[in-house]
Enzyme design. Structure first.
Site, PDB file in Angstrom:
ATOM      1  N   GLU A  18     -42.234  36.220 -15.185  1.00 28.10           N
ATOM      2  CA  GLU A  18     -43.200  35.481 -14.361  1.00 28.10           C
ATOM      3  C   GLU A  18     -44.391  36.384 -14.123  1.00 28.10           C
ATOM      4  OE1 GLU A  18     -41.224  34.421 -10.574  1.00 28.10           O
ATOM      5  OE2 GLU A  18     -39.463  35.201 -11.595  1.00 28.10           O
ATOM      6  N   ASP A  98     -48.592  30.113  -6.695  1.00 26.85           N
ATOM      7  CA  ASP A  98     -47.671  30.866  -5.857  1.00 26.85           C
ATOM      8  C   ASP A  98     -48.499  31.683  -4.877  1.00 26.85           C
ATOM      9  OD1 ASP A  98     -45.661  32.287  -4.714  1.00 26.85           O
ATOM     10  OD2 ASP A  98     -44.758  32.960  -6.584  1.00 26.85           O
ATOM     11  N   GLU A 103     -49.606  31.262 -11.274  1.00 30.28           N
ATOM     12  CA  GLU A 103     -48.480  31.964 -11.880  1.00 30.28           C
ATOM     13  C   GLU A 103     -47.988  31.215 -13.116  1.00 30.28           C
ATOM     14  OE1 GLU A 103     -45.348  33.468  -9.343  1.00 30.28           O
ATOM     15  OE2 GLU A 103     -43.820  32.981 -10.840  1.00 30.28           O
ATOM     16  N   SER A 105     -44.716  31.245 -15.534  1.00 31.33           N
ATOM     17  CA  SER A 105     -43.357  31.748 -15.732  1.00 31.33           C
ATOM     18  C   SER A 105     -42.908  31.331 -17.116  1.00 31.33           C
ATOM     19  CB  SER A 105     -42.395  31.169 -14.704  1.00 31.33           C
ATOM     20  OG  SER A 105     -42.903  31.346 -13.405  1.00 31.33           O
ATOM     21  N   HIS A 160     -42.583  39.488 -12.413  1.00 34.24           N
ATOM     22  CA  HIS A 160     -41.125  39.540 -12.258  1.00 34.24           C
ATOM     23  C   HIS A 160     -40.448  39.343 -13.592  1.00 34.24           C
ATOM     24  CE1 HIS A 160     -41.762  37.738  -7.943  1.00 34.24           C
ATOM     25  NE2 HIS A 160     -42.236  38.957  -8.059  1.00 34.24           N
ATOM     26  N   ASN A 162     -36.788  38.526 -15.398  1.00 38.60           N
ATOM     27  CA  ASN A 162     -35.534  37.855 -15.058  1.00 38.60           C
ATOM     28  C   ASN A 162     -34.544  38.034 -16.198  1.00 38.60           C
ATOM     29  OD1 ASN A 162     -36.375  36.020 -12.591  1.00 38.60           O
ATOM     30  ND2 ASN A 162     -38.044  35.992 -14.071  1.00 38.60           N
ATOM     31  N   ARG A 244     -28.860  35.705 -11.997  1.00 38.16           N
ATOM     32  CA  ARG A 244     -30.158  35.985 -12.615  1.00 38.16           C
ATOM     33  C   ARG A 244     -30.719  37.195 -11.880  1.00 38.16           C
ATOM     34  NH1 ARG A 244     -35.808  33.829 -11.169  1.00 38.16           N
ATOM     35  NH2 ARG A 244     -34.665  33.139  -9.351  1.00 38.16           N
ATOM     36  N   HIS A 246     -33.451  39.545 -10.717  1.00 40.02           N
ATOM     37  CA  HIS A 246     -34.879  39.342 -10.484  1.00 40.02           C
ATOM     38  C   HIS A 246     -35.483  40.732 -10.284  1.00 40.02           C
ATOM     39  CE1 HIS A 246     -37.985  37.212  -7.697  1.00 40.02           C
ATOM     40  NE2 HIS A 246     -38.202  36.795  -8.922  1.00 40.02           N
TER      41      HIS A 246
HETATM   42  P1  ATP Z   1     -40.546  33.090  -7.393  1.00 35.97           P
HETATM   43  O1  ATP Z   1     -41.740  32.603  -8.113  1.00 35.97           O
HETATM   44  O2  ATP Z   1     -40.587  32.855  -5.941  1.00 35.97           O
HETATM   45  O3  ATP Z   1     -40.236  34.500  -7.742  1.00 35.97           O
HETATM   46  P2  ATP Z   1     -38.366  32.320  -9.133  1.00 35.97           P
HETATM   47  O4  ATP Z   1     -37.968  33.727  -9.285  1.00 35.97           O
HETATM   48  O5  ATP Z   1     -37.294  31.298  -9.008  1.00 35.97           O
HETATM   49  O6  ATP Z   1     -39.332  32.183  -7.919  1.00 35.97           O
HETATM   50  P3  ATP Z   1     -39.911  31.037 -11.338  1.00 35.97           P
HETATM   51  O7  ATP Z   1     -41.369  31.288 -11.227  1.00 35.97           O
HETATM   52  O8  ATP Z   1     -39.444  29.661 -11.185  1.00 35.97           O
HETATM   53  O9  ATP Z   1     -39.193  32.061 -10.392  1.00 35.97           O
HETATM   54  O10 ATP Z   1     -39.482  31.621 -12.771  1.00 35.97           O
HETATM   55  C1  ATP Z   1     -38.181  31.835 -13.178  1.00 35.97           C
HETATM   56  C2  ATP Z   1     -38.174  32.711 -14.431  1.00 35.97           C
HETATM   57  O11 ATP Z   1     -36.817  33.028 -14.749  1.00 35.97           O
HETATM   58  C3  ATP Z   1     -38.732  32.061 -15.664  1.00 35.97           C
HETATM   59  O12 ATP Z   1     -39.458  33.000 -16.411  1.00 35.97           O
HETATM   60  C4  ATP Z   1     -37.489  31.585 -16.439  1.00 35.97           C
HETATM   61  O13 ATP Z   1     -37.675  31.571 -17.825  1.00 35.97           O
HETATM   62  C5  ATP Z   1     -36.470  32.609 -16.055  1.00 35.97           C
HETATM   63  N1  ATP Z   1     -35.118  32.087 -15.923  1.00 35.97           N
HETATM   64  C6  ATP Z   1     -34.716  30.871 -15.485  1.00 35.97           C
HETATM   65  N2  ATP Z   1     -33.391  30.802 -15.428  1.00 35.97           N
HETATM   66  C7  ATP Z   1     -32.926  31.995 -15.837  1.00 35.97           C
HETATM   67  C8  ATP Z   1     -31.625  32.547 -15.991  1.00 35.97           C
HETATM   68  N3  ATP Z   1     -30.560  31.855 -15.662  1.00 35.97           N
HETATM   69  N4  ATP Z   1     -31.542  33.810 -16.446  1.00 35.97           N
HETATM   70  C9  ATP Z   1     -32.633  34.527 -16.754  1.00 35.97           C
HETATM   71  N5  ATP Z   1     -33.880  34.061 -16.624  1.00 35.97           N
HETATM   72  C10 ATP Z   1     -34.025  32.820 -16.163  1.00 35.97           C
HETATM   73 MG    MG Z   2     -42.177  32.633  -9.818  1.00 42.07          MG
HETATM   74 MG    MG Z   3     -39.739  35.317  -9.339  1.00 42.90          MG
END
Ligand code: ATP
Ligand code: MG
Ligand code: MG
Length: 502
Positions: A18, A98, A103, A105, A160, A162, A244, A246
């Protein structure tokens, strides 16, 4: 239990990045940042669909797009407005507002190379949005978007990472074995920054954009008291099986090589942790202090104190992880991408040890420093000169004709990992080997029958009958192999849902 053997192989490392972008306006009277972000995202929608569909309460594109004073309701309830602007793109990515930042992602990818492609596609999408937004506003202003992590007024915005992890992996071992890695990896993942912030010791140039903003070892927050290890636990998948992770300490990177190494090495270390392969303890005595100290020492010579009393430099700690990874993969036949990550990791550590300047085509903080120092020499400037900070910022400008990183790319002065064709393709098409494929293809083909999209579900609104929810709790299901032919042979969303059921 004395020993816990893992007989099964580590799960597929699904990952996403993200990126929160910085946005400013020049030659105009300025606008509320939230309106600015919304404008970008809506402008992209105009480009994508050719239709003006505004997510505001009143469907009047001219009102919010042209007025610099936001409607009262938007201003009073910023939390609500941010929720309105949330789009899922046909490449499976999410594009939203955001907290006053646009943002992007990325969709879920299974390897570092694909992730570089989808991360770069995000930059292009932001640039197109920016261009279209300038036209819609029609006032001759410049809307500028930066892929960096600081507004230089004390605010940081994040990048971020993930990573999908096995729920069985105990969180304390993730903390213990990942922390020293995350603290030290900045020596090749840092994006570089002129000066210090957030109360950190003054410095001319430091390795990371983000390290000054790290305040805690472990914690839930992402905006205040930022931790090295974030405990947020929202798997966007089957929570019994998966976690996941983060990761919020990283910088946003311009260099493809840097991003590739960042996610490639981190995924590898996580795999070793899941496989319970790490039996050495590199725990640092004060990780928060260490993350800043490393960032403030571009000579990379500083010794850090380990919990057990030993001392080591960041390079030495990284070498230990590299050695472990080499041993880990020795036992099986690694795929070519993993081998490539290992080779680049070894190369970079070697060069960092000899003389970091040798990485002026690969690693963001080195590339940017070379650029700045050349400019300083030409114009006889010092680090403290405000023009130097502007060059720092301009390195992250997403306009291909103005961004300094892009100019170096144009002159073939930086090492690349992927091609422009791949990036362009990734702006509209999803990766084929995760559930992002199903999400993206459905949005391409049945958009008017889709009423909501989340990472782990989609809701279809067929022309008749109740809403239908499709769950996608397995990030590696819904791939081209799984559903490609079904989607190809289903002319309508109703056909698709029927075929999926049978
Ligand atoms: P925030 O924006 O508040 O940090 P968030 O961490 O839920 O919220 P999103 O902006 O919705 O984040 O993005 C999620 C990211 O995680 C995306 O890049 C997506 O591809 C990735 N993702 C989604 N599910 C998984 C998973 N199960 N394992 C690893 N990556 C994932
Ligand atoms: Mg996000
Ligand atoms: Mg995030």
């Amino acid at each position: 239990v004395l020993y816990q053997y893992r007989v099964d192989m580590a799960i597929v490392k699904v990952m996403g990045i993200e990126t929160e972008y910085g946005i400013t306006i020049r030659d105009g009277i300025g606008f509320d940042p939230i309106i600015g972000c919304s404008l970008l995202i809506n402008s992209y929608q105009v480009l994508e669909t050719g239709k003006v569909k505004w997510d505001y309460e009143e469907e009047d594109p001219t009102r919010d797009a042209r007025e610099s004073v936001p409607p009262r309701k938007l201003r009073e309830q910023p939390g609500e407005t941010t929720q309105f602007i949330n789009r899922i793109l046909t490449n499976g990515a999410r594009y939203y507002v955001d907290h006053a930042h646009p943002e992007y992602s990325s969709p879920e990818c299974t390897n570092p190379r694909d992730l570089v492609i989808y991360d770069k596609a995000g930059e292009r999408i932001l640039d197109l949005s920016r261009q279209k937004a300038e036209i819609i506003r029609g006032r001759g202003e410049r809307i500028i978007v930066y892929k960096n992590n600081t507004d230089s007024k004390g605010n940081s915005y994040g990048c971020h990472e993930n990573y999908l992890l096995d729920r069985k992996t105990p969180f304390p071992s993730i903390i213990r074995d990942l922390m020293p890695f995350l603290v030290t990896r900045q020596i090749y993942t840092g994006a570089g920054k002129v000066g210090a912030e957030n109360g950190a010791e003054p410095v001319s140039y430091q390795i990371s954009q983000r390290s000054d903003f790290v305040e805690k070892e472990v914690g839930l927050e992402t905006m205040l008291q930022r931790p090295i290890i974030n405990t947020r636990d929202e798997p966007h998948a089957d929570a019994e099986k998966y976690r996941r992770l983060h990761v919020i300490v990283g910088d946003s990177n311009m260099s493809e090589y840097t991003t590739y190494l960042k996610v490639g090495t981190t995924a590898l270390v996580l795999e070793m942790i899941e496989d319970n392969f790490i039996h050495q303890d590199f725990s640092l005595r004060s990780p928060v202090q260490a993350i800043r100290e490393i960032s403030h020492d571009p000579s990379l010579k500083r010794k850090l104190r380990l919990e057990d009393g030993r001392q080591a430099t960041a390079i030495e700690i990284q070498r230990q992880y590299l050695e472990l990874a080499l041993g880990y993969l020795d036992r099986r036949d690694p795929d070519p991408l993993v081998k490539d990550v290992l080779a680049k990791w070894a190369y970079v550590l070697e060069k960092l040890e000899e003389e970091p300047r040798q990485l002026k085509q690969e690693i963001d903080w080195v590339i940017k420093r070379e650029l700045i120092e050349a400019y300083m020499a030409r114009h006889h400037l010092f680090w403290e000169d405000p023009r130097i900070s502007l060059i720092d910022l301009q390195y992250h400008d997403v306009r291909p004709s103005k961004g300094l990183y892009y100019l170096l790319e144009e002159e073939e002065k930086v090492e690349r990992i992927v091609s422009d064709d791949e990036i362009e393709e990734a702006m509209v098409n999803p990766p084929c080997d995760t559930r992002a494929y199903f999400r993206g293809r459905c949005l391409q083909k049945y958009a008017h029958n889709i009423s909501a999209v989340n990472w782990d579900s989609m809701i279809f609104d067929l022309d008749h009958g109740p809403l239908k929810k499709v769950m996608m709790m397995e990030p590696t299901k819904g791939t081209e192999t799984d559903v490609g032919r079904i989607i190809d042979s289903s002319p309508t969303a109703a056909d698709l849902l029927e075929a999926l059921q049978s």
